[in-house]
Design a protein around this motif. Structure first.
Motif, mmCIF file in Angstrom:
data_model
loop_
_atom_site.group_PDB
_atom_site.id
_atom_site.type_symbol
_atom_site.label_atom_id
_atom_site.label_comp_id
_atom_site.label_asym_id
_atom_site.label_seq_id
_atom_site.Cartn_x
_atom_site.Cartn_y
_atom_site.Cartn_z
ATOM 1 N N GLU A 1 24.038 96.546 2.861
ATOM 2 C CA GLU A 1 23.572 95.230 2.432
ATOM 3 C C GLU A 1 22.244 95.280 1.690
ATOM 4 O O GLU A 1 22.011 94.514 0.754
ATOM 5 C CB GLU A 1 23.452 94.332 3.673
ATOM 6 C CG GLU A 1 23.158 92.892 3.399
ATOM 7 C CD GLU A 1 23.161 92.089 4.689
ATOM 8 O OE1 GLU A 1 22.072 91.931 5.290
ATOM 9 O OE2 GLU A 1 24.254 91.656 5.118
ATOM 10 N N TYR A 2 21.365 96.190 2.087
ATOM 11 C CA TYR A 2 20.015 96.172 1.507
ATOM 12 C C TYR A 2 20.018 96.456 0.010
ATOM 13 O O TYR A 2 19.081 96.062 -0.705
ATOM 14 C CB TYR A 2 19.095 97.149 2.240
ATOM 15 C CG TYR A 2 19.312 98.616 1.937
ATOM 16 C CD1 TYR A 2 18.693 99.217 0.841
ATOM 17 C CD2 TYR A 2 20.132 99.399 2.743
ATOM 18 C CE1 TYR A 2 18.888 100.567 0.567
ATOM 19 C CE2 TYR A 2 20.330 100.738 2.477
ATOM 20 C CZ TYR A 2 19.713 101.319 1.388
ATOM 21 O OH TYR A 2 19.911 102.645 1.109
ATOM 22 N N ASN B 1 19.867 92.928 -2.183
ATOM 23 C CA ASN B 1 18.740 91.998 -2.214
ATOM 24 C C ASN B 1 17.555 92.471 -3.049
ATOM 25 O O ASN B 1 16.584 91.734 -3.211
ATOM 26 C CB ASN B 1 18.281 91.701 -0.784
ATOM 27 C CG ASN B 1 19.277 90.846 -0.035
ATOM 28 O OD1 ASN B 1 19.930 89.981 -0.607
ATOM 29 N ND2 ASN B 1 19.421 91.087 1.254
ATOM 30 N N GLU C 1 15.205 93.103 -6.184
ATOM 31 C CA GLU C 1 14.986 92.328 -7.407
ATOM 32 C C GLU C 1 14.868 93.201 -8.648
ATOM 33 O O GLU C 1 14.784 92.684 -9.763
ATOM 34 C CB GLU C 1 13.730 91.462 -7.260
ATOM 35 C CG GLU C 1 13.862 90.399 -6.174
ATOM 36 C CD GLU C 1 12.653 89.503 -6.083
ATOM 37 O OE1 GLU C 1 12.241 88.952 -7.132
ATOM 38 O OE2 GLU C 1 12.092 89.363 -4.985
ATOM 39 N N ARG D 1 20.553 85.558 -10.981
ATOM 40 C CA ARG D 1 21.585 85.736 -9.960
ATOM 41 C C ARG D 1 22.634 84.638 -10.004
ATOM 42 O O ARG D 1 22.336 83.474 -10.265
ATOM 43 C CB ARG D 1 20.945 85.755 -8.558
ATOM 44 C CG ARG D 1 20.050 86.955 -8.323
ATOM 45 C CD ARG D 1 19.583 87.017 -6.885
ATOM 46 N NE ARG D 1 18.696 88.149 -6.664
ATOM 47 C CZ ARG D 1 18.303 88.576 -5.476
ATOM 48 N NH1 ARG D 1 18.720 87.941 -4.381
ATOM 49 N NH2 ARG D 1 17.488 89.612 -5.362
ATOM 50 N N PHE E 1 21.905 85.665 -2.144
ATOM 51 C CA PHE E 1 21.322 86.812 -1.445
ATOM 52 C C PHE E 1 22.280 87.178 -0.332
ATOM 53 O O PHE E 1 23.226 86.447 -0.019
ATOM 54 C CB PHE E 1 19.928 86.484 -0.887
ATOM 55 C CG PHE E 1 19.933 85.433 0.192
ATOM 56 C CD1 PHE E 1 19.988 85.784 1.540
ATOM 57 C CD2 PHE E 1 19.879 84.081 -0.135
ATOM 58 C CE1 PHE E 1 20.003 84.813 2.538
ATOM 59 C CE2 PHE E 1 19.894 83.098 0.850
ATOM 60 C CZ PHE E 1 19.954 83.472 2.193
ATOM 61 N N SER F 1 23.065 83.780 4.617
ATOM 62 C CA SER F 1 23.592 83.774 3.264
ATOM 63 C C SER F 1 24.923 83.034 3.178
ATOM 64 O O SER F 1 25.801 83.216 4.015
ATOM 65 C CB SER F 1 23.781 85.217 2.785
ATOM 66 O OG SER F 1 24.611 85.283 1.658
#
Length: 206
Positions: free
Chosen positions: A165-166, A169, A171, A184, A93, A98
């Motif tokens: 970045e968002y 993450n 799914e 992943r 992630f 991270s």
């Protein structure tokens, strides 16, 4: 001398291309042994297409894990100062805690499996202020409909995308999402000689 990073030459070779780009990003051209290039190509493209054609389903996660382990062993015997770490599942992630962000802050690189139009490998080379610097080996010369994904064409040795970045993450199977946790994976790579440690930088932190 650092080589420009390069693009995949088919619809299937994003895996080996991303790994070769990681090596090019971390090491000078004169340092890179031909055995590295040969074995990255040898171990990747191991998945068969629906009609049974070798390589037409890209590179498996098992192959990436094997390649990460092989590179570690190659580094340990002194042929190239390369260090790798294979991550999978919930350890993959982006964020303040991270392993991927930590690797990028320490001068490393990360090959990650995410979603483009289908599962796809890219290279992450840096991060700053919530933005990830990426070299996507799938060539594109038109802007994204997502206005906060920036296409960059003047940094050929470092990155060709800047992505918030968002995106990573999520799914869901959406552009540049890491997707469901059970699929992943990431390979973290370092040049041992340039890897930042507490002894080398007062700015380093975990």
């Amino acid at each position: 001398m650092k080589n420009p990073l390069h693009y995949q030459i088919s619809e299937y070779d994003c895996g080996p291309t991303a790994m070769l780009n990681a090596v090019s990003f971390l090491f000078e051209r004169e340092e890179i042994p031909p055995e590295i290039i040969r074995n990255i190509m040898l171990y990747c493209l191991d998945c068969y297409g629906a009609e049974g054609t070798p390589g037409k389903n890209g590179t498996s996660r098992a192959a990436m894990m094997f390649l990460s382990n092989w590179l570690n062993g190659y580094g340990e015997i002194g042929h190239l100062p390369v260090i790798t770490r294979y991550l999978s599942g919930k350890s993959v992630f982006l964020g303040s805690e991270s392993y991927v962000n930590d690797a990028l802050r320490r001068g490393g690189a990360a090959v990650v499996r995410l979603f483009y139009d289908e599962p796809h490998y890219v290279l992450l080379t840096g991060e700053k202020d919530g933005l990830l610097y990426m070299f996507d080996p799938y060539y594109r010369d038109t802007s994204f409909k997502q206005e906060d994904i920036r296409l960059v064409l003047d940094q050929p040795c470092r990155y060709n995308r800047i992505v918030p970045e968002y995106y990573f993450n999520r799914e869901k199977e959406e552009v540049y999402a890491l997707g469901p946790f059970d699929g992943r994976e990431a390979v973290l790579l370092f040049n041992r000689d340039t890897k930042l440690t507490p002894e080398k930088s007062i700015e380093y932190f975990i």
